[in-house]
Each structure stands twice: as C-alpha cells, then as structure tokens.
Scaffold this motif. Sequence first.
Motif, short mmCIF file in Angstrom:
data_model
loop_
_atom_site.label_atom_id
_atom_site.label_comp_id
_atom_site.label_asym_id
_atom_site.label_seq_id
_atom_site.Cartn_x
_atom_site.Cartn_y
_atom_site.Cartn_z
N ILE A 189 0.85 -1.18 0.00
CA ILE A 189 0.00 0.00 0.00
C ILE A 189 0.89 1.24 0.00
CG2 ILE A 189 -1.81 1.26 1.21
CD1 ILE A 189 -2.70 -1.43 0.05
N HIS A 190 0.89 1.97 -1.12
CA HIS A 190 1.73 3.16 -1.21
C HIS A 190 0.94 4.41 -0.81
CE1 HIS A 190 -0.11 4.74 -4.95
NE2 HIS A 190 -0.23 3.47 -5.31
N SER A 191 1.67 5.51 -0.61
CA SER A 191 1.09 6.81 -0.23
C SER A 191 0.33 6.72 1.10
CB SER A 191 0.15 7.31 -1.34
OG SER A 191 0.80 7.30 -2.59
N SER A 192 0.80 5.84 1.99
CA SER A 192 0.15 5.65 3.28
C SER A 192 0.53 6.78 4.24
CB SER A 192 0.56 4.30 3.87
OG SER A 192 0.05 4.14 5.18
N ILE A 193 -0.19 6.88 5.35
CA ILE A 193 0.13 7.89 6.36
C ILE A 193 1.23 7.41 7.30
CG2 ILE A 193 -2.15 8.95 6.29
CD1 ILE A 193 -2.89 7.32 8.78
N GLU A 194 1.58 6.12 7.19
CA GLU A 194 2.63 5.57 8.04
C GLU A 194 3.25 4.33 7.40
OE1 GLU A 194 1.23 3.84 11.71
OE2 GLU A 194 -0.67 3.23 10.80
N ASN A 195 4.44 4.00 7.86
CA ASN A 195 5.10 2.78 7.43
C ASN A 195 4.79 1.69 8.44
OD1 ASN A 195 6.58 3.86 5.13
ND2 ASN A 195 7.83 4.95 6.62
N LYS A 196 4.21 0.61 7.98
CA LYS A 196 3.93 -0.50 8.89
C LYS A 196 3.75 -1.79 8.10
CE LYS A 196 -1.14 -0.13 9.20
NZ LYS A 196 -2.30 -0.02 10.12
N ILE A 197 3.87 -2.90 8.81
CA ILE A 197 3.68 -4.21 8.21
C ILE A 197 2.60 -4.94 8.99
CG2 ILE A 197 4.72 -6.46 7.73
CD1 ILE A 197 7.38 -5.08 7.37
N VAL A 198 1.60 -5.43 8.28
CA VAL A 198 0.52 -6.21 8.90
C VAL A 198 0.79 -7.68 8.62
CG1 VAL A 198 -1.95 -6.69 8.92
CG2 VAL A 198 -1.14 -4.34 8.63
N LYS A 199 1.03 -8.41 9.68
CA LYS A 199 1.33 -9.84 9.54
C LYS A 199 0.78 -10.54 10.77
CE LYS A 199 5.63 -11.10 9.96
NZ LYS A 199 7.07 -11.36 9.68
N ASP A 200 -0.31 -11.22 10.63
CA ASP A 200 -0.87 -11.92 11.78
C ASP A 200 -1.35 -13.31 11.38
OD1 ASP A 200 -3.43 -11.65 10.60
OD2 ASP A 200 -3.74 -9.73 11.56
N GLU A 201 -1.85 -14.04 12.34
CA GLU A 201 -2.22 -15.43 12.11
C GLU A 201 -3.32 -15.61 11.08
OE1 GLU A 201 -3.05 -17.37 15.76
OE2 GLU A 201 -1.02 -17.11 16.56
N GLU A 202 -4.13 -14.58 10.88
CA GLU A 202 -5.20 -14.67 9.90
C GLU A 202 -4.65 -14.83 8.48
OE1 GLU A 202 -8.14 -11.64 10.05
OE2 GLU A 202 -8.27 -11.64 12.23
N LEU A 203 -3.43 -14.35 8.27
CA LEU A 203 -2.86 -14.38 6.92
C LEU A 203 -1.95 -15.57 6.71
CD1 LEU A 203 -2.00 -10.57 6.51
CD2 LEU A 203 -4.09 -11.77 5.88
N PHE A 204 -1.73 -16.38 7.76
CA PHE A 204 -0.86 -17.54 7.62
C PHE A 204 -1.57 -18.62 6.81
CE2 PHE A 204 1.71 -16.84 11.79
CZ PHE A 204 2.12 -15.62 11.29
N THR A 205 -0.81 -19.30 5.96
CA THR A 205 -1.35 -20.41 5.20
C THR A 205 -0.37 -21.57 5.25
OG1 THR A 205 -0.30 -19.81 3.10
CG2 THR A 205 -2.41 -18.76 3.61
N ASN A 206 -0.74 -22.67 4.66
CA ASN A 206 0.17 -23.81 4.63
C ASN A 206 1.31 -23.60 3.64
OD1 ASN A 206 -1.26 -23.99 2.27
ND2 ASN A 206 -1.96 -26.09 2.56
#
Length: 366
Positions: A189-206
């Motif tokens: 996501i470019h042009s965001s108001i902040e730099n961050k990384i979203v990585k949680d268990e909901e996005l984990f796959t096999n």
Amino acid sequence: MIDTKRYLLIYTDVISVLGAKNMLLMDTSRKNIYSLPCSYFSLIEDFRKKTIEVIKETYSESETTAFINFIIENDLGELTDSLHEFPKISSNFYSTEKINNSIIEIHKDSDINSLKKIIQQLDDLDCRFIEIRSYSIMNLALIFELFENFKCNSLRGITLLLQYEDCSDFTKKLKSLMFKFPIITKIYIHSSIENKIVKDEELFTNIGTRIIIFTTQKIHSNKCCGIINEKSLVIRDIYGTSENINFNSCLYKKISIDVNGEIKNCPSMSKSYGNIKSNSLKEITANTSFKKYWNINKDQINICQDCEFRYICTDCRAYTERTHINKQGLDISKPLKCGYDPYTGKWEEWSKNPLKAKAIKAYENN
C-alpha cells in the motif's frame, strides 16, 4: 587449537563476489550477506583448494585464524579433512516457462473481463508471478470481482500494489481479500500515512506467511520505478541467484501491460510491442526483438560489472545513465537511479549526482 593439516570448507551455497573496492559473501540459504575488503577474495579462493597449513605460508597467522573463526561463527563453512565432501553447485540456470513474471497496470475504470483474459493468457504462458499495480485509489470491490471464480494452472503468487485509502475498515478489507484469495501473497500500500507491516495469524497459510506492507512512499506512476538503494537489494536462494548471474535480473522472461494496454518489457519503458486490444501475449513473446534484453546480465553492464552487489540488485533498463551502447545496439549503461559507487564503496543520493544531470534532464523532457 586448529589442526593446520585440515581444510576450511566454505559451503558451496556461499557465493563470493569480487567488486572494485569490496567483496561480498552471500549466504544464499540463510539470505545473509557479508561485506569484506577485496583482499579476502584471494584468501577465500585459496581456502577452496589448500590446507590451512599451506595458506599460512602466504597469509599471516592472525589473519588466517580470524577469517576461519569468522566463517565458522557465522556457519558459512566448517573444518574438514577433505574438500570433496560437498560437490560444487553449478551456477547454470534453466527454466521451462515462456514467461516467468508479469506486471499489469490497472485503474478504477479497468474492465474486469479484459483483465481476466490477460491473466488467462499469462497462465497459458506458464507465468508464475503477477504484480497488479494501481497508482490511484481503487474500489476494492473490483479486486474482489477480479479474483472471484479465479482459476489458474501455473500461477504461484500475485502481488498487489494499491494506493492507501483513508477509511476505518481499509486494513480489514485488505485482510479479507487475502484470506479469501490465497493466490495473493503480498499487498503493498503506497502513499500511506505511516510505514507499517501487517502480519498476523489470519494471513498464515500452509504455503507460508502473507503480508500487507504500508509505505509512505508516493507512487503516482510507473516513473517511480528503478530506484536502487540498500533497501532494494534482495538476496535470493541459490536458484534465484543463478538466474541473476546468467540473465537480466529485472527483465528476464517478464512481460508487462501498462495502463493504456501497451505491451512492453516493463511499464516504465517507452518501447511498445503491441496493444492487448489487438495483440495476444503469445504473439508478442514470439517476437525475438521483445527478448533482446533478457540475456544482458550485470556482468555486461558498465560500472555494475565492478560492483559487489551485482547479483542481488535489479538491473533497470527503463532509466539508465545513457552512456554506453553495445555492438548489438543495446543500452548497457549503469541504472540511472542507483547511488552506489563501487570504486569508493559509498552510497549517495542518486538524484544529486551532477554526473547524472544530463540523463535526468533527458527523461524529464520525454
């Protein structure tokens, strides 16, 4: 006490790259790099064929011992009685797919059916990875519709580059998109108001962890492409590194469709080989001229050939310093937007380099 009659075996997936001022040791398995003075390159080469005892006849004991400890502490090698315990890994590279990766530019009025046909054509070419880019705010419903009933045979991953939208449930929608369509492996996501990384268990796959990366960098068009800095350097596994050694690290087996439907090597390049409205991707990839930059690797690029980072760096042919042309008429100049000088070993802001002013002006006038 080190037994000097033994050998120091540097693992075969650890690649040494000699530059003009420094050298690089690349641990392609752990994706780590180590910058060392050029003087160590000959020492490493000697270790690949001589015992420690013989090496100490040429190098000082303190230098030899320090280097052995460095290799072992970082698990880059081990002491051994024979050099034949690990066979050398070939750097040859071969892939069967006609197209490996692609970039598709879209906008809020893009036709869904046309996009689906493009992706189907890419899948028919055995394309493995697709990046879908938008430089303006998109209605995420369009993205959901694009991947609804999505079927493919060859694709392994799709990356999205989207503009930040200032709404309370934006991140929730992105996570829902990734959760519903596992083929989407990353969202930038470019042009965001902040730099961050979203990585949680909901996005984990096999098949691994998928992430959403927010960056404040403003990307308004494909002219933002080609920037090379320390953060852009990417060390790949031995397979990917072999590809970079042998072929162009950006354009090899790549095809792109810009926002106007023009079919190019890269959306940032001016040369178009046709339009998706009247030409098939299969037809374009059969054109020998389309593949002209595929075999230009970093060892053939001016200045880059003397850089220790050349096998972990992208080779932008869209924006170059416009200083060198080879016998085939291909531009082999250093990427314009690179601020590294391999002769001094220093990084600087590329746009402030007076030697690049002429090329910068030429691109601004295009």
